[in-house]
Design a protein around this motif. Structure first.
Motif, PDB file in Angstrom:
ATOM      1  N   GLN B 175      37.060  36.913  50.826  1.00  0.00           N
ATOM      2  CA  GLN B 175      37.588  38.110  50.407  1.00  0.00           C
ATOM      3  C   GLN B 175      38.622  38.213  49.492  1.00  0.00           C
ATOM      4  N   GLU B 177      39.317  35.746  47.363  1.00  0.00           N
ATOM      5  CA  GLU B 177      38.768  35.057  46.069  1.00  0.00           C
ATOM      6  C   GLU B 177      38.248  36.269  45.382  1.00  0.00           C
ATOM      7  N   ALA B 178      37.429  37.301  45.858  1.00  0.00           N
ATOM      8  CA  ALA B 178      36.906  38.252  45.231  1.00  0.00           C
ATOM      9  C   ALA B 178      37.766  38.881  44.430  1.00  0.00           C
ATOM     10  N   VAL B 179      38.955  39.511  45.198  1.00  0.00           N
ATOM     11  CA  VAL B 179      39.934  40.319  44.566  1.00  0.00           C
ATOM     12  C   VAL B 179      40.624  39.556  43.483  1.00  0.00           C
ATOM     13  N   ARG B 180      40.943  38.169  43.685  1.00  0.00           N
ATOM     14  CA  ARG B 180      41.507  37.454  42.752  1.00  0.00           C
ATOM     15  C   ARG B 180      40.521  37.255  41.348  1.00  0.00           C
ATOM     16  N   ALA B 181      39.015  37.091  41.463  1.00  0.00           N
ATOM     17  CA  ALA B 181      38.266  37.044  40.598  1.00  0.00           C
ATOM     18  C   ALA B 181      38.408  38.353  39.713  1.00  0.00           C
ATOM     19  N   THR B 182      38.997  39.369  40.219  1.00  0.00           N
ATOM     20  CA  THR B 182      38.951  40.800  39.287  1.00  0.00           C
ATOM     21  C   THR B 182      40.018  40.606  38.332  1.00  0.00           C
ATOM     22  N   GLY B 183      40.789  39.559  38.401  1.00  0.00           N
ATOM     23  CA  GLY B 183      42.216  39.585  37.553  1.00  0.00           C
ATOM     24  C   GLY B 183      43.496  40.283  38.055  1.00  0.00           C
ATOM     25  N   ALA B 184      43.225  40.401  39.380  1.00  0.00           N
ATOM     26  CA  ALA B 184      44.415  41.009  39.968  1.00  0.00           C
ATOM     27  C   ALA B 184      45.420  40.026  40.107  1.00  0.00           C
ATOM     28  N   HIS B 188      48.864  42.599  43.848  1.00  0.00           N
ATOM     29  CA  HIS B 188      47.644  43.300  44.114  1.00  0.00           C
ATOM     30  C   HIS B 188      46.799  42.498  45.072  1.00  0.00           C
ATOM     31  N   PHE B 192      45.274  44.336  48.273  1.00  0.00           N
ATOM     32  CA  PHE B 192      43.923  44.783  48.519  1.00  0.00           C
ATOM     33  C   PHE B 192      43.342  43.684  49.240  1.00  0.00           C
ATOM     34  N   GLY B 193      43.617  42.370  49.149  1.00  0.00           N
ATOM     35  CA  GLY B 193      42.605  41.270  49.657  1.00  0.00           C
ATOM     36  C   GLY B 193      43.269  40.971  51.094  1.00  0.00           C
TER      37      GLY B 193
END
Lengths: 265, 270
Positions: B175, B177-184, B188, B192-193
């Motif tokens: 979860q 990693e997915a937030v990190r992958a958005t460029g956050a 952030h 959010f993660g």
């Protein structure tokens, strides 16, 4: 031997969105998982990467948005080599690349709306994100996307952990598209789904790719699905590209070369 | 292939299927032997327990009925209010400090050096019982609630940040990693993660600690840290067992009330 799609190679053809140049990844020194991969991706449609498990498909895709750091080689994206960028430059690159995951990777305790708007986090100051004060047009677009991935506005406030696998993957796709990306990566997006839902998800990815003209690179196990929805297929085995071309050029012989043996076909 | 189910099964199938765990057997045996040895050395005998029961019966007899005189109740009320204040303030401050310390100690988010520094700090804070810490603070800042609050802040940080670090280490990396992958950015990603995954359990820890601080706040008073502890201790020493009973009953009531409140709070943050 290698069936190259000529359109991709010709200078002056469709603009190249992503160029991998001798991309190499070694998790342990001397044991490359990716052996100097060189590939160009242009701006159109779905490209499927097929190949057996453990052949570096996932590593390849994760190198592109740098969830995995490549050992050597370059990654050209939007006019710059991003293979070594760090910090805010890396975050700026990631904002432009959406990613869809095998296990959806939604934040389970956030709502569907919050998960979709996660795609805007790279653009929103921290305090605004904390107070959920996203821009009006971002929220409007999130509702639009919710509609276009086939869920509808009444899903907005449901928590992600209350959704089925197919619904989660739709939210995952909406989150990726919410970034307004120049490229979408999908790492085995259908592998955790039943056959019918898998088809629906691939259909959705292909549809969004065409309508919003966003190129999609998808790792996929299912050769039939790959042939049905991809405009181009890249076959990998043992860290090398052994096929690169149109789906209808993919023969039984290619498949034996990619997966080894013939009995399974 | 022959029809026999297992042509090359080992001769002793039961032992092969469930191999004995010798280290585990040895550990249990050692524990048992030590317990027997300790009892034999420590001069624990049945007769003393029987005699003790008799004393306890007499003590309880002298406690009834509980003392409900107005002046005593007023004294108890003031002490109790002070104890509750100590507990709430110590929990609030301690939990607020535990969040950054716990995050710093989580090895999956924090750089190695920082994580070990935070773990070292937590280990030091956890080394001593709240009463011992309270004695130190009474010496440092004098008698009263401040010493009690500081002592409980220390034990709160020790407990909450240690367990919070463990909770953070157990989160789903996917979860995040997915937030990190958005460029956050990192903040952030935390917001959010990470926090959505840990907040419910963090609140659970905080509520549990409030509960535990309520009980501990009655104790720090015994060494001069303010609250109901001092009147309780005085009542014991003056053999006012009926007052002791009143205080104990009120403490039990408040702890039970706290139980109800904490389960409600946990439900809200589920």
């Amino acid at each position: 031997m290698m069936a190259m799609d000529e359109a991709v190679r010709q200078p002056g053809a469709a603009p190249v969105v992503l160029r991998l140049d001798r991309l190499r990844k070694e998790y342990r020194p001397g044991l490359p998982v990716l052996k100097d991969i060189t590939l160009d991706f242009d701006k159109s449609g779905v490209t499927a990467i097929i190949g057996p498990s453990g052949t570096g498909k996932s590593t390849l895709i994760r190198c592109v948005n740098r969830l995995v750091d490549p050992t050597s080689g370059s990654i050209w994206f939007e006019g710059a080599d991003i293979a070594q960028v760090r910090g805010s430059a890396l975050r700026a690159v990631r904002r432009r690349i959406g990613m869809v995951f095998q296990e959806y990777n939604l934040v389970e305790r956030l709502t569907v709306m919050e998960n979709i708007l996660t795609g805007r986090l790279g653009y929103v100051p921290l305090w605004r994100a904390y107070l959920r004060r996203f821009a009006e047009q971002d929220i409007a677009r999130a509702f639009e996307l919710l509609e276009s991935v086939g869920l509808g506005a009444d899903f907005a406030n449901r928590r992600a952990d209350k959704l089925s696998g197919g619904q989660r993957q739709r939210v995952g796709i909406a989150r990726a598209i919410m970034q307004s990306p120049a490229l979408v990566l999908a790492d085995e997006p259908t592998s955790s789904l039943d056959p019918k839902t898998s088809v629906e998800i691939m259909e959705l990815l292909a549809d969004i790719s065409a309508k919003q003209s966003i190129p999609v690179i998808v790792n996929i196990h299912n050769v039939e699905l790959a042939k049905r929805y991809a405009r181009r297929i890249v076959g990998m085995t043992g860290g090398n590209v052994v096929y690169d071309g149109k789906p209808d050029g993919l023969t039984a012989q290619h498949l034996s070369e990619i997966y080894g043996g013939e009995e399974w076909q | 292939m022959t029809a026999s189910a297992a042509p090359n099964a080992p001769s002793n199938m039961a032992a092969a299927a469930f191999p004995p765990n010798w280290p585990k057997r040895f550990a249990w045996a050692a524990l048992t032997i030590y317990a027997v040895y300790a009892i034999s050395v420590l001069d624990i005998d049945f007769e003393r327990i029987v005699r003790g029961m008799d004393n306890a019966r007499r003590l309880f007899a002298r406690m009834f009925p509980p003392n409900l005189q107005a002046d005593k109740l007023a004294l108890i009320r003031d002490g109790m209010i002070e104890s509750i204040q100590i507990a709430i303030l110590a929990t609030f401050v301690g939990v607020a400090l535990s969040m950054p310390i716990g995050l710093a100690a989580a090895r999956n988010l924090s750089p190695v050096g920082l994580a070990w520094a935070a773990r070292g700090l937590i280990a030091i804070l956890r080394s001593f019982h709240p009463v011992i810490v309270a004695i130190l603070f009474v010496k440092a800042v004098g008698f009263g609630v401040l010493a009690g609050i500081l002592a409980l802040v220390v034990s709160t940080i020790g407990f909450v940040s240690k367990l919070f670090a463990e909770v953070v280490e157990e989160i789903s990396a996917k979860q995040v990693e997915a937030v990190r992958a958005t460029g956050a950015g990192f903040g952030h990603v935390l917001m959010f993660g990470v926090f959505p995954q840990v907040m419910a359990r963090f609140v659970g820890l905080a509520v549990y600690q409030l509960d535990s601080n309520l009980r501990n706040s009655t104790m720090v008073g015994i060494v001069g840290g303010g609250g109901i502890g001092a009147p309780l201790f005085t009542a014991y020493q003056r053999f006012d067992y009926d007052v002791v009973l009143t205080i104990l009953l009120i403490i039990i009531g408040i702890i039970m009330l706290m139980e109800v409140v904490s389960s409600r709070v946990r439900q809200i943050f589920q």
